[in-house]
Design a protein around this motif. Structure first.
Motif, PDB file in Angstrom:
ATOM      1  N   PHE A 172       0.924  -1.248  -0.031  1.00 50.10           N
ATOM      2  CA  PHE A 172      -0.001  -0.068  -0.006  1.00 50.10           C
ATOM      3  C   PHE A 172       0.819   1.350  -0.052  1.00 50.10           C
ATOM      4  N   GLY A 173       0.608   2.126  -0.932  1.00 48.31           N
ATOM      5  CA  GLY A 173       1.325   3.545  -0.887  1.00 48.31           C
ATOM      6  C   GLY A 173       2.220   3.611  -2.341  1.00 48.31           C
ATOM      7  N   THR A 174       2.024   2.412  -2.931  1.00 47.37           N
ATOM      8  CA  THR A 174       2.824   2.400  -4.132  1.00 47.37           C
ATOM      9  C   THR A 174       2.023   2.125  -5.362  1.00 47.37           C
ATOM     10  N   ILE A 175       2.120   2.970  -6.416  1.00 51.43           N
ATOM     11  CA  ILE A 175       1.263   2.635  -7.865  1.00 51.43           C
ATOM     12  C   ILE A 175       2.308   2.388  -8.767  1.00 51.43           C
ATOM     13  N   GLY A 176       1.955   1.259  -9.518  1.00 52.03           N
ATOM     14  CA  GLY A 176       2.938   0.682 -10.521  1.00 52.03           C
ATOM     15  C   GLY A 176       2.442   1.199 -11.982  1.00 52.03           C
ATOM     16  N   ILE A 177       3.014   1.355 -12.887  1.00 60.08           N
ATOM     17  CA  ILE A 177       2.626   2.119 -14.171  1.00 60.08           C
ATOM     18  C   ILE A 177       4.078   1.601 -15.151  1.00 60.08           C
ATOM     19  N   ARG A 178       3.597   1.270 -16.391  1.00 55.28           N
ATOM     20  CA  ARG A 178       4.921   1.131 -17.335  1.00 55.28           C
ATOM     21  C   ARG A 178       4.148   1.071 -18.796  1.00 55.28           C
ATOM     22  N   ASP A 179       4.828   1.492 -19.896  1.00 56.34           N
ATOM     23  CA  ASP A 179       4.322   1.327 -21.072  1.00 56.34           C
ATOM     24  C   ASP A 179       4.433   0.198 -21.826  1.00 56.34           C
ATOM     25  N   GLY A 180       4.016  -0.197 -22.708  1.00 55.75           N
ATOM     26  CA  GLY A 180       4.103  -1.402 -23.363  1.00 55.75           C
ATOM     27  C   GLY A 180       3.447  -2.584 -22.749  1.00 55.75           C
ATOM     28  N   ALA A 181       3.969  -3.857 -22.708  1.00 58.43           N
ATOM     29  CA  ALA A 181       3.356  -4.812 -22.043  1.00 58.43           C
ATOM     30  C   ALA A 181       3.298  -4.840 -20.566  1.00 58.43           C
ATOM     31  N   ILE A 182       2.135  -4.815 -19.998  1.00 57.21           N
ATOM     32  CA  ILE A 182       2.226  -4.819 -18.309  1.00 57.21           C
ATOM     33  C   ILE A 182       1.639  -6.158 -18.033  1.00 57.21           C
ATOM     34  N   THR A 183       0.952  -7.028 -18.707  1.00 53.85           N
ATOM     35  CA  THR A 183       0.648  -8.274 -18.477  1.00 53.85           C
ATOM     36  C   THR A 183       0.994  -9.054 -19.368  1.00 53.85           C
ATOM     37  N   SER A 184       0.874 -10.505 -19.271  1.00 54.62           N
ATOM     38  CA  SER A 184       1.372 -11.555 -20.254  1.00 54.62           C
ATOM     39  C   SER A 184       0.127 -11.988 -21.163  1.00 54.62           C
ATOM     40  N   ALA A 185       0.379 -12.827 -22.006  1.00 55.80           N
ATOM     41  CA  ALA A 185      -0.724 -13.655 -22.579  1.00 55.80           C
ATOM     42  C   ALA A 185      -0.623 -14.879 -21.735  1.00 55.80           C
ATOM     43  N   SER A 186      -1.710 -15.538 -21.782  1.00 54.39           N
ATOM     44  CA  SER A 186      -2.036 -16.627 -20.803  1.00 54.39           C
ATOM     45  C   SER A 186      -2.608 -17.860 -21.409  1.00 54.39           C
ATOM     46  N   ASP A 187      -1.780 -18.673 -22.292  1.00 52.55           N
ATOM     47  CA  ASP A 187      -2.234 -19.693 -22.849  1.00 52.55           C
ATOM     48  C   ASP A 187      -2.319 -21.119 -22.249  1.00 52.55           C
ATOM     49  N   ILE A 188      -3.037 -22.034 -22.712  1.00 51.16           N
ATOM     50  CA  ILE A 188      -2.780 -23.328 -22.204  1.00 51.16           C
ATOM     51  C   ILE A 188      -2.335 -24.625 -23.204  1.00 51.16           C
ATOM     52  N   PHE A 189      -1.697 -25.442 -22.863  1.00 53.07           N
ATOM     53  CA  PHE A 189      -1.417 -26.674 -23.662  1.00 53.07           C
ATOM     54  C   PHE A 189      -2.042 -27.896 -23.108  1.00 53.07           C
ATOM     55  N   GLU A 190      -2.505 -28.926 -23.792  1.00 56.39           N
ATOM     56  CA  GLU A 190      -2.998 -30.147 -23.512  1.00 56.39           C
ATOM     57  C   GLU A 190      -2.295 -31.158 -24.430  1.00 56.39           C
ATOM     58  N   ILE A 191      -1.654 -32.183 -23.922  1.00 57.50           N
ATOM     59  CA  ILE A 191      -0.882 -33.343 -24.358  1.00 57.50           C
ATOM     60  C   ILE A 191      -1.396 -34.507 -23.990  1.00 57.50           C
ATOM     61  N   THR A 192      -1.840 -35.438 -25.054  1.00 60.81           N
ATOM     62  CA  THR A 192      -2.353 -36.570 -24.806  1.00 60.81           C
ATOM     63  C   THR A 192      -1.311 -37.685 -25.416  1.00 60.81           C
ATOM     64  N   VAL A 193      -0.604 -38.683 -24.539  1.00 60.45           N
ATOM     65  CA  VAL A 193       0.651 -39.619 -24.899  1.00 60.45           C
ATOM     66  C   VAL A 193      -0.163 -40.793 -25.189  1.00 60.45           C
ATOM     67  N   GLN A 194      -0.646 -41.423 -26.393  1.00 58.87           N
ATOM     68  CA  GLN A 194      -0.993 -42.671 -26.672  1.00 58.87           C
ATOM     69  C   GLN A 194      -0.191 -43.930 -26.567  1.00 58.87           C
ATOM     70  N   GLY A 195       0.046 -44.738 -25.753  1.00 61.31           N
ATOM     71  CA  GLY A 195       1.005 -45.889 -26.061  1.00 61.31           C
ATOM     72  C   GLY A 195       0.018 -47.164 -25.842  1.00 61.31           C
ATOM     73  N   LYS A 196       0.591 -48.232 -25.282  1.00 68.51           N
ATOM     74  CA  LYS A 196       0.136 -49.564 -25.211  1.00 68.51           C
ATOM     75  C   LYS A 196       0.323 -50.148 -23.774  1.00 68.51           C
ATOM     76  N   GLY A 197      -0.954 -50.350 -23.337  1.00 64.52           N
ATOM     77  CA  GLY A 197      -0.915 -50.682 -21.927  1.00 64.52           C
ATOM     78  C   GLY A 197      -0.551 -52.230 -21.961  1.00 64.52           C
ATOM     79  N   GLY A 198      -0.549 -52.636 -20.498  1.00 63.55           N
ATOM     80  CA  GLY A 198      -0.082 -53.832 -20.296  1.00 63.55           C
ATOM     81  C   GLY A 198       0.190 -54.397 -18.733  1.00 63.55           C
ATOM     82  N   HIS A 199       0.635 -55.357 -18.205  1.00 63.56           N
ATOM     83  CA  HIS A 199       1.106 -55.689 -16.888  1.00 63.56           C
ATOM     84  C   HIS A 199       2.385 -55.011 -16.665  1.00 63.56           C
ATOM     85  N   ALA A 200       2.605 -54.552 -15.249  1.00 67.95           N
ATOM     86  CA  ALA A 200       3.774 -53.858 -14.928  1.00 67.95           C
ATOM     87  C   ALA A 200       4.802 -54.672 -14.980  1.00 67.95           C
ATOM     88  N   SER A 201       4.704 -56.188 -14.886  1.00 67.38           N
ATOM     89  CA  SER A 201       5.670 -57.174 -14.910  1.00 67.38           C
ATOM     90  C   SER A 201       6.273 -57.405 -16.073  1.00 67.38           C
TER      91      SER A 201
END
Length: 397
Positions: A172-201
């Motif tokens: 409290f007592g501070t005010i922030g400012i800047r020109d140009g980018a002040i917040t970022s892009a906020s994207d998401i990614f989702e990755i599905t890895v398809q293998g071949k299941g089986g017994h752990a042994s």
């Protein structure tokens, strides 16, 4: 402009702003569900008189105030939605809605803009141009309410748009400012890895997506260090890894997800490309298949240089008892970018943290709170920026 008169009025309406904030804090609503909040805001604005009110979407409110003299059309924006978080603050006005909380300060943002609307309406005879008050829904949930409001034509005819965020991470007592980018892009990614299941042994008879997925996670964590220039900003965070149900079963698939934060589109596209290349290359080496989905979120908020210069001058001349600082960008996302992409915009950060009052928890935390004294700074900023910016006529001074 009689600044001292205006500042006296700020002090007078401040108690009401606190009251409104506490009511909204008790009654939070999630993104795209702000029905009661929007109705509450609409009725308050209606009680002020002299405002042209509309509902651009079901849970947003727009108010227009025309001054007595020609000038710019200035938009002031506040967000209204809450988060799916169970509150643990112990405040006497804590959320009454289980699992929903104003954990980012939008209750305060809404209340400050209501206070500004009241003060400017009362001082209409000294107002130039037109002020547009945007009470926006759904800032917290992409694709976001701002984009909907732009599509609804809210920004048509507006010359400049101004926004603010109370920050518990700034003292409290501070005010922030800047020109140009002040917040970022906020994207998401989702990755599905398809293998071949089986017994752990007998892992040799499987294509293990867990092993491939673990190496993909490791590879993703090297993207920024080895693909992004050291003077550029980027964050790649893996936040989800789901696969398997039993201790003795190698699963068929693994799902990986996470977040990307960048400040410019060149870096954004580079990171997107490297995520796909990393996942595909590692999966192929393991004999697995992979599907990568990348979803663009909010764009960076980029402050207009000329408008930022005007706002900086306002802060330095009218907030002499505050620390005005040129701050680094915040890597959080903010859909104010939808407004500032179509009109010159400026977005500032107002300090609302206070160690002495125990206000130390970050945004989106169950114990988040803010120093209500900072709301006076926000109220004052809205009022003075509206009066100052609207004074300059289109096409000249």
């Amino acid at each position: 402009m009689d600044v001292s008169k205006i500042l006296t009025k700020v002090d007078e309406v401040y108690s009401e702003v606190i009251e409104w904030r506490r009511y909204l804090h008790e009654n939070p609503e999630l993104s795209f569900q702000e029905v009661h909040t929007a109705n509450y805001v609409y009725k308050k604005l209606e009680s002020f008189g002299g405002l042209d009110l509309s509902r651009p979407t079901e849970t947003s409110v727009l108010a227009r105030l025309k001054g007595s003299k020609p000038g710019r059309v200035i938009a002031l924006r506040a967000d209204m939605d809450a988060l799916p978080i169970g509150e643990k603050t112990g405040l006497p006005f804590a959320s009454k809605n289980a699992g929903v909380m104003h954990a980012c300060g939008h209750d305060a943002h809404t209340s400050m803009l209501l206070g500004a609307a009241k003060l400017l309406t009362e001082d209409k005879e000294n107002l130039s141009g037109e002020i547009v008050f945007i009470f926006q829904h759904a800032e917290e949930l992409p694709p976001g309410g701002a984009r909907e409001l732009v599509a609804a034509g809210v920004m048509e005819g507006i010359d400049q748009v101004v926004g603010l965020h109370l920050m518990a991470t700034i003292p409290f007592g501070t005010i922030g400012i800047r020109d140009g980018a002040i917040t970022s892009a906020s994207d998401i990614f989702e990755i599905t890895v398809q293998g071949k299941g089986g017994h752990a042994s007998t892992p040799e008879l499987t294509v293990d997506p867990v092993a491939a997925g673990a190496q993909i996670v490791s590879g993703l964590n090297h993207i920024v260090a080895r693909s992004v220039g050291p003077l550029d900003s980027a964050v790649v965070s893996v936040t989800r890894f789901h696969g398997g149900e039993a201790f003795n079963v190698i699963p068929d698939t693994v799902e990986i997800g996470g977040s990307v934060r960048v400040l410019d589109n060149t870096t954004r596209e580079l990171v997107k490309k490297r995520i796909s290349e990393t996942a595909e290359g590692i999966a192929r080496a393991h004999g697995a298949e992979v599907k990568v989905e990348y979803t663009y979120g909010y764009n960076p908020v980029v402050n207009n240089a000329e408008l930022t210069k005007e706002i900086t001058n306002l802060l330095e001349t009218q907030f002499t008892d505050r620390n005005i600082e040129w701050i680094d960008p915040m890597l959080g996302g903010e859909d104010f970018s939808a407004f500032s992409e179509v009109r010159p915009g400026c977005y500032i950060m107002i300090g609302a943290g206070n160690d002495q009052k125990g206000i130390t928890f970050p945004h989106h935390h169950p114990k988040f709170d803010l120093d209500e004294e900072a709301m006076k700074d926000g109220l004052k900023f809205h009022v003075l920026s509206a009066l100052t910016l609207s004074e300059t006529r289109k096409g000249g001074v």
